[in-house]
Design a protein around this motif. Structure first.
Motif, PDB file in Angstrom:
ATOM      1  N   ILE B 199      48.924  89.600  20.793  1.00  0.00           N
ATOM      2  CA  ILE B 199      48.617  90.463  19.650  1.00  0.00           C
ATOM      3  C   ILE B 199      49.235  89.878  18.388  1.00  0.00           C
ATOM      4  O   ILE B 199      48.623  89.879  17.320  1.00  0.00           O
ATOM      5  N   ARG B 200      50.451  89.361  18.518  1.00  0.00           N
ATOM      6  CA  ARG B 200      51.114  88.762  17.365  1.00  0.00           C
ATOM      7  C   ARG B 200      50.291  87.591  16.823  1.00  0.00           C
ATOM      8  O   ARG B 200      50.104  87.447  15.622  1.00  0.00           O
ATOM      9  N   GLU B 201      49.808  86.762  17.741  1.00  0.00           N
ATOM     10  CA  GLU B 201      49.103  85.559  17.301  1.00  0.00           C
ATOM     11  C   GLU B 201      47.724  85.888  16.738  1.00  0.00           C
ATOM     12  O   GLU B 201      47.299  85.299  15.746  1.00  0.00           O
ATOM     13  N   ASN B 202      47.005  86.790  17.388  1.00  0.00           N
ATOM     14  CA  ASN B 202      45.638  87.083  16.952  1.00  0.00           C
ATOM     15  C   ASN B 202      45.197  88.409  17.548  1.00  0.00           C
ATOM     16  O   ASN B 202      44.723  88.462  18.678  1.00  0.00           O
ATOM     17  N   GLU B 203      45.349  89.451  16.736  1.00  0.00           N
ATOM     18  CA  GLU B 203      45.087  90.776  17.287  1.00  0.00           C
ATOM     19  C   GLU B 203      43.620  90.980  17.644  1.00  0.00           C
ATOM     20  O   GLU B 203      43.288  91.554  18.687  1.00  0.00           O
ATOM     21  N   GLN B 204      42.727  90.492  16.770  1.00  0.00           N
ATOM     22  CA  GLN B 204      41.298  90.684  17.045  1.00  0.00           C
ATOM     23  C   GLN B 204      40.896  90.028  18.360  1.00  0.00           C
ATOM     24  O   GLN B 204      40.124  90.565  19.144  1.00  0.00           O
ATOM     25  N   ARG B 205      41.453  88.834  18.595  1.00  0.00           N
ATOM     26  CA  ARG B 205      41.152  88.120  19.826  1.00  0.00           C
ATOM     27  C   ARG B 205      41.618  88.931  21.034  1.00  0.00           C
ATOM     28  O   ARG B 205      40.884  89.073  22.020  1.00  0.00           O
ATOM     29  N   ALA B 206      42.833  89.477  20.910  1.00  0.00           N
ATOM     30  CA  ALA B 206      43.362  90.281  22.017  1.00  0.00           C
ATOM     31  C   ALA B 206      42.469  91.491  22.272  1.00  0.00           C
ATOM     32  O   ALA B 206      42.190  91.846  23.424  1.00  0.00           O
ATOM     33  N   THR B 207      41.994  92.108  21.182  1.00  0.00           N
ATOM     34  CA  THR B 207      41.083  93.247  21.346  1.00  0.00           C
ATOM     35  C   THR B 207      39.809  92.809  22.059  1.00  0.00           C
ATOM     36  O   THR B 207      39.322  93.481  22.966  1.00  0.00           O
ATOM     37  N   SER B 208      39.295  91.650  21.624  1.00  0.00           N
ATOM     38  CA  SER B 208      38.028  91.201  22.209  1.00  0.00           C
ATOM     39  C   SER B 208      38.196  90.834  23.681  1.00  0.00           C
ATOM     40  O   SER B 208      37.231  90.836  24.433  1.00  0.00           O
ATOM     41  N   LEU B 209      39.414  90.521  24.090  1.00  0.00           N
ATOM     42  CA  LEU B 209      39.651  90.230  25.506  1.00  0.00           C
ATOM     43  C   LEU B 209      39.815  91.520  26.315  1.00  0.00           C
ATOM     44  O   LEU B 209      40.061  91.472  27.516  1.00  0.00           O
ATOM     45  N   GLY B 210      39.711  92.641  25.641  1.00  0.00           N
ATOM     46  CA  GLY B 210      39.713  93.903  26.365  1.00  0.00           C
ATOM     47  C   GLY B 210      41.036  94.642  26.374  1.00  0.00           C
ATOM     48  O   GLY B 210      41.183  95.637  27.072  1.00  0.00           O
ATOM     49  N   TYR B 211      42.014  94.150  25.593  1.00  0.00           N
ATOM     50  CA  TYR B 211      43.286  94.866  25.564  1.00  0.00           C
ATOM     51  C   TYR B 211      43.235  95.962  24.521  1.00  0.00           C
ATOM     52  O   TYR B 211      42.758  95.738  23.407  1.00  0.00           O
ATOM     53  N   LYS B 212      43.734  97.137  24.862  1.00  0.00           N
ATOM     54  CA  LYS B 212      43.851  98.196  23.860  1.00  0.00           C
ATOM     55  C   LYS B 212      45.114  97.919  23.063  1.00  0.00           C
ATOM     56  O   LYS B 212      46.205  98.373  23.421  1.00  0.00           O
ATOM     57  N   THR B 213      44.968  97.163  21.985  1.00  0.00           N
ATOM     58  CA  THR B 213      46.151  96.661  21.276  1.00  0.00           C
ATOM     59  C   THR B 213      47.002  97.814  20.733  1.00  0.00           C
ATOM     60  O   THR B 213      48.215  97.704  20.696  1.00  0.00           O
ATOM     61  N   ASP B 214      46.353  98.903  20.306  1.00  0.00           N
ATOM     62  CA  ASP B 214      47.133 100.027  19.772  1.00  0.00           C
ATOM     63  C   ASP B 214      48.101 100.588  20.805  1.00  0.00           C
ATOM     64  O   ASP B 214      49.233 100.924  20.482  1.00  0.00           O
ATOM     65  N   HIS B 215      47.646 100.658  22.065  1.00  0.00           N
ATOM     66  CA  HIS B 215      48.541 101.159  23.114  1.00  0.00           C
ATOM     67  C   HIS B 215      49.738 100.232  23.280  1.00  0.00           C
ATOM     68  O   HIS B 215      50.878 100.671  23.354  1.00  0.00           O
ATOM     69  N   TYR B 216      49.455  98.938  23.310  1.00  0.00           N
ATOM     70  CA  TYR B 216      50.545  97.976  23.481  1.00  0.00           C
ATOM     71  C   TYR B 216      51.525  98.049  22.319  1.00  0.00           C
ATOM     72  O   TYR B 216      52.741  98.022  22.498  1.00  0.00           O
ATOM     73  N   VAL B 222      57.889 102.180  20.707  1.00  0.00           N
ATOM     74  CA  VAL B 222      58.751 103.201  21.313  1.00  0.00           C
ATOM     75  C   VAL B 222      59.923 102.548  22.042  1.00  0.00           C
ATOM     76  O   VAL B 222      61.062 103.017  21.960  1.00  0.00           O
ATOM     77  N   LEU B 223      59.653 101.442  22.744  1.00  0.00           N
ATOM     78  CA  LEU B 223      60.746 100.735  23.421  1.00  0.00           C
ATOM     79  C   LEU B 223      61.789 100.286  22.409  1.00  0.00           C
ATOM     80  O   LEU B 223      63.000 100.455  22.612  1.00  0.00           O
ATOM     81  N   SER B 224      61.301  99.704  21.298  1.00  0.00           N
ATOM     82  CA  SER B 224      62.216  99.233  20.264  1.00  0.00           C
ATOM     83  C   SER B 224      63.011 100.400  19.672  1.00  0.00           C
ATOM     84  O   SER B 224      64.229 100.295  19.464  1.00  0.00           O
ATOM     85  N   ALA B 225      62.316 101.526  19.438  1.00  0.00           N
ATOM     86  CA  ALA B 225      63.001 102.706  18.887  1.00  0.00           C
ATOM     87  C   ALA B 225      64.060 103.216  19.855  1.00  0.00           C
ATOM     88  O   ALA B 225      65.185 103.529  19.461  1.00  0.00           O
ATOM     89  N   ALA B 226      63.711 103.283  21.151  1.00  0.00           N
ATOM     90  CA  ALA B 226      64.650 103.817  22.130  1.00  0.00           C
ATOM     91  C   ALA B 226      65.885 102.927  22.238  1.00  0.00           C
ATOM     92  O   ALA B 226      67.021 103.421  22.288  1.00  0.00           O
ATOM     93  N   LEU B 227      65.676 101.594  22.240  1.00  0.00           N
ATOM     94  CA  LEU B 227      66.824 100.695  22.355  1.00  0.00           C
ATOM     95  C   LEU B 227      67.674 100.730  21.090  1.00  0.00           C
ATOM     96  O   LEU B 227      68.905 100.647  21.159  1.00  0.00           O
ATOM     97  N   SER B 228      67.029 100.864  19.927  1.00  0.00           N
ATOM     98  CA  SER B 228      67.799 101.050  18.699  1.00  0.00           C
ATOM     99  C   SER B 228      68.610 102.328  18.798  1.00  0.00           C
ATOM    100  O   SER B 228      69.768 102.396  18.363  1.00  0.00           O
TER     101      SER B 228
END
Lengths: 295, 322
Positions: B199-216, B222-228
């Motif tokens: 997603i960092r490198e190319n979000e559109q590509r990740a979406t086109s590969l079928g990943y729900k980028t928003d969920h990721y 949330v993980l970052s918030a919890a650890l902070s």
């Protein structure tokens, strides 16, 4: 009606006036941010510090050179704009090929340096700046007392915003600017010096911030921290309005100032946060912002 | 896409991570020996901020999302855990958990809003949301306004670890830090972490590969918030204080600075960055605003000439990603 709500008309109109004043500053600052973002693709975190320096230039000019308020309205934007041009030439220019976030980080760093420097020199209590003699006093409008200076700030900033809008949307120079925002390479191929245009745009946007600083000096005192908290609110204003449209940011700025003022009357506890709450609601309903194009 | 320009060298090969284990061993050994010759309170402060910076780095370094409002998670967890320990009489482990959970919850809300926009808008939205939390902390009745929550009891962890003993407290803080650090390491090197990097490198590509980028993105947020939050809650128990400093925007800026100085997207960078910045603040504390000026200068130098950061440059010199 006022008796029903349990609020005196003086309080209501007084807060509306303060809201309009704050709105003028939101509008001028978010306008500058939008113009800079359009050309440089950088969010100028130094904007708040440049607004603060504008006020300090006015104070300095009065204190050491005896130059009055009207001179400052001219000098501060030029001085701070020139400083902005130096920043753009020496630093920002190197970042255009990188991720936009680096521009944000660099301008944040510069803002810290400037703010720290002015705090060292002047402390955090602030310096008074007198209202120019010709704008002292006020008008009794029957339902409220309107200080002349505050009326002047609202009218003047409206004029500045409209002139900026006219420059960008209705002149030939503005059309170059808008074209270069869309496609800089193509505009350069037509023989227009785009890098110089970018530099001047940054200088202009920064000059607007300094102008707002001079306007603010007699109202808020001249204080090293005056820009730091304001800029965060202005960021929220920019997110709400979207940066696609000049008039959009002006309207959003004034509207949010008024809403903030009204909140102070009806629910004072929320007056600090109301703009952020509106931002959250706008993000839910219209993520691109009220006047924005989808990024 | 905007996120392609991070200067992170050759992607880490998951097969050859031996040098990272070695580096981890060196770091752990240092922390075990350090209290002999370094003041433990300073070490604990640095460890809390190191965990905070690592959590922040999970977002900027591996998803390419610059949050300019991470202080809200540090500060909220601090307030909640301090309140839980002092007013509700929770034992420290429960107080820390409560604070962490509060930050995770705040992370769900803030993240769901912020990921609706990208790039600099994301940064501005997180900054604005954090400012909202700041004003809330300033006005809410239980936070003590300008005074903060003071004299938070450290208590006895799990019924037998008396945290009023400084060395016991140090080992507990070190254990919490190592837990958070290893969790982040695990996340980054998991299949989930690989999707984040995609997603960092190319979000559109990740979406086109079928990943729900928003969920990721939301899960990473949330993980970052919890650890902070874990860092903030621990800090509140260690210093027996939760105050407005931790929710102010300057704190959000500081964690960006620590991560940038150490090296964006490096595993060990944020730890090094946190130690350098905390040490600098301690030594320069008597010079007032000069700390702000120096922090600003470090920002400028890092962005213009030193974008890989201390550990990033070291890793490049050793030709091994750290």
């Amino acid at each position: 009606m006022f008796e029903l709500l349990g609020i005196s008309p003086q309080a209501l109109f007084g807060q509306l006036l303060i809201g309009l004043i704050n709105g003028s500053f939101y509008a001028m600052l978010s306008l500058g941010l939008a113009v800079i973002f359009g050309m440089l693709n950088i969010i100028n975190f130094t904007h708040g510090a440049q607004y603060m320096i504008g006020a300090f230039v006015a104070w300095y000019a009065l204190q050491y050179f005896g130059l009055n308020y009207w001179w400052s309205l001219l000098i501060a934007p030029i001085v701070v704009g020139a400083f902005g041009i130096v920043l753009e030439r020496t630093m920002l220019q190197r970042l255009y090929k990188l991720d936009h976030l680096y521009g944000l980080l660099l301008t944040f760093g510069i803002a810290l340096i400037l703010q720290g420097f002015f705090l060292n020199e002047f402390g955090s209590s602030g310096l008074p700046y007198p209202i120019p003699p010709s704008l002292q006093g006020g008008q009794n409008l029957g339902f409220m007392f309107l200080p002349n200076y505050r009326a002047w700030v609202i009218v003047f900033s409206l004029v500045v915003c409209l002139v900026t809008w006219y420059l960008i949307e209705r002149t030939k120079l503005g059309s170059y600017l808008r074209a270069a925002t869309e496609n800089p390479t193509l505009v350069q191929a037509f023989g227009i010096n785009v890098p110089r245009m970018i530099t001047l745009t940054y200088g202009f946007g920064v000059g607007l911030a300094a102008l707002a600083g001079v306007l603010a000096a007699p109202i808020y005192r001249v204080n090293p921290l005056m820009g730091a908290d304001l800029i965060i609110v202005v960021f929220a204003v920019v997110v709400i309005g979207g940066m696609g449209s000049i008039l959009g940011s002006v309207v959003t700025g004034f509207a949010l100032g008024i809403i903030e003022g009204l909140t102070k009357v009806f629910y004072p506890e929320a007056s600090n946060t109301v703009i952020f709450v509106i931002m959250a609601i706008v993000l839910l309903l219209k993520p691109a912002g009220l006047f924005g194009r989808t990024a | 896409m905007t996120t392609a320009a991070y200067q992170i060298d050759a992607p880490a090969k998951t097969t050859t991570l031996t040098h990272q284990y070695v580096a981890f061993g060196i770091m752990t050994a240092f922390f075990v020996v350090a209290p002999i010759f370094i003041y433990p309170v300073f070490l604990m402060q640095a460890l809390c901020f190191a965990l905070f910076a690592c959590a922040f780095n999970l977002l900027i370094g591996y998803v390419g999302l610059l949050s300019f409002g991470h202080a809200m998670f540090l500060g909220t967890a601090g307030y909640i855990s301090a309140h839980a320990a002092k007013v509700w009489g929770f034992p420290p482990e429960l107080a820390i958990l409560t604070g962490t959970a509060a930050s995770a919850l705040l992370g769900v809300l803030a993240g769901a809003l912020a990921i609706r926009r990208q790039g600099i808008y994301f940064a501005m939205i997180t900054l604005a949301l954090a400012q909202m939390i700041y004003f809330f902390a300033l006005q809410a009745p239980f936070t003590g306004g300008e005074d903060g929550i003071q004299a938070v009891p450290r208590g006895i962890m799990f019924g037998f670890l008396d945290l009023s003993n400084q060395m016991t407290l140090y080992w507990v803080v070190l254990a919490i830090f190592l837990f958070g650090f290893l969790l982040i390491y695990r996340i980054v090197h998991s299949p989930f972490g690989q999707v984040l990097k995609a997603i960092r490198e190319n979000e559109q590509r990740a979406t086109s590969l079928g990943y729900k980028t928003d969920h990721y993105k939301l899960i990473a947020f949330v993980l970052s918030a919890a650890l902070s939050g874990l860092a903030g809650a621990t800090k509140a128990i260690v210093f027996q204080l939760a105050s407005l400093t931790d929710v102010h925007w300057t704190m959000s800026g500081e964690v960006v600075l620590m991560t940038l100085l150490g090296g964006l997207g490096t595993i060990f960078g944020p730890v090094a960055g946190a130690f350098i910045i905390i040490a600098m603040q301690n030594y320069l504390a008597q010079f007032g605003q000069w700390v702000t000026i120096i922090q600003g200068l470090i920002f400028v130098v890092c962005v213009l000439a030193f974008r890989r950061g201390v550990i990033g440059e070291l890793g490049r010199y050793l030709k091994k990603p750290l």
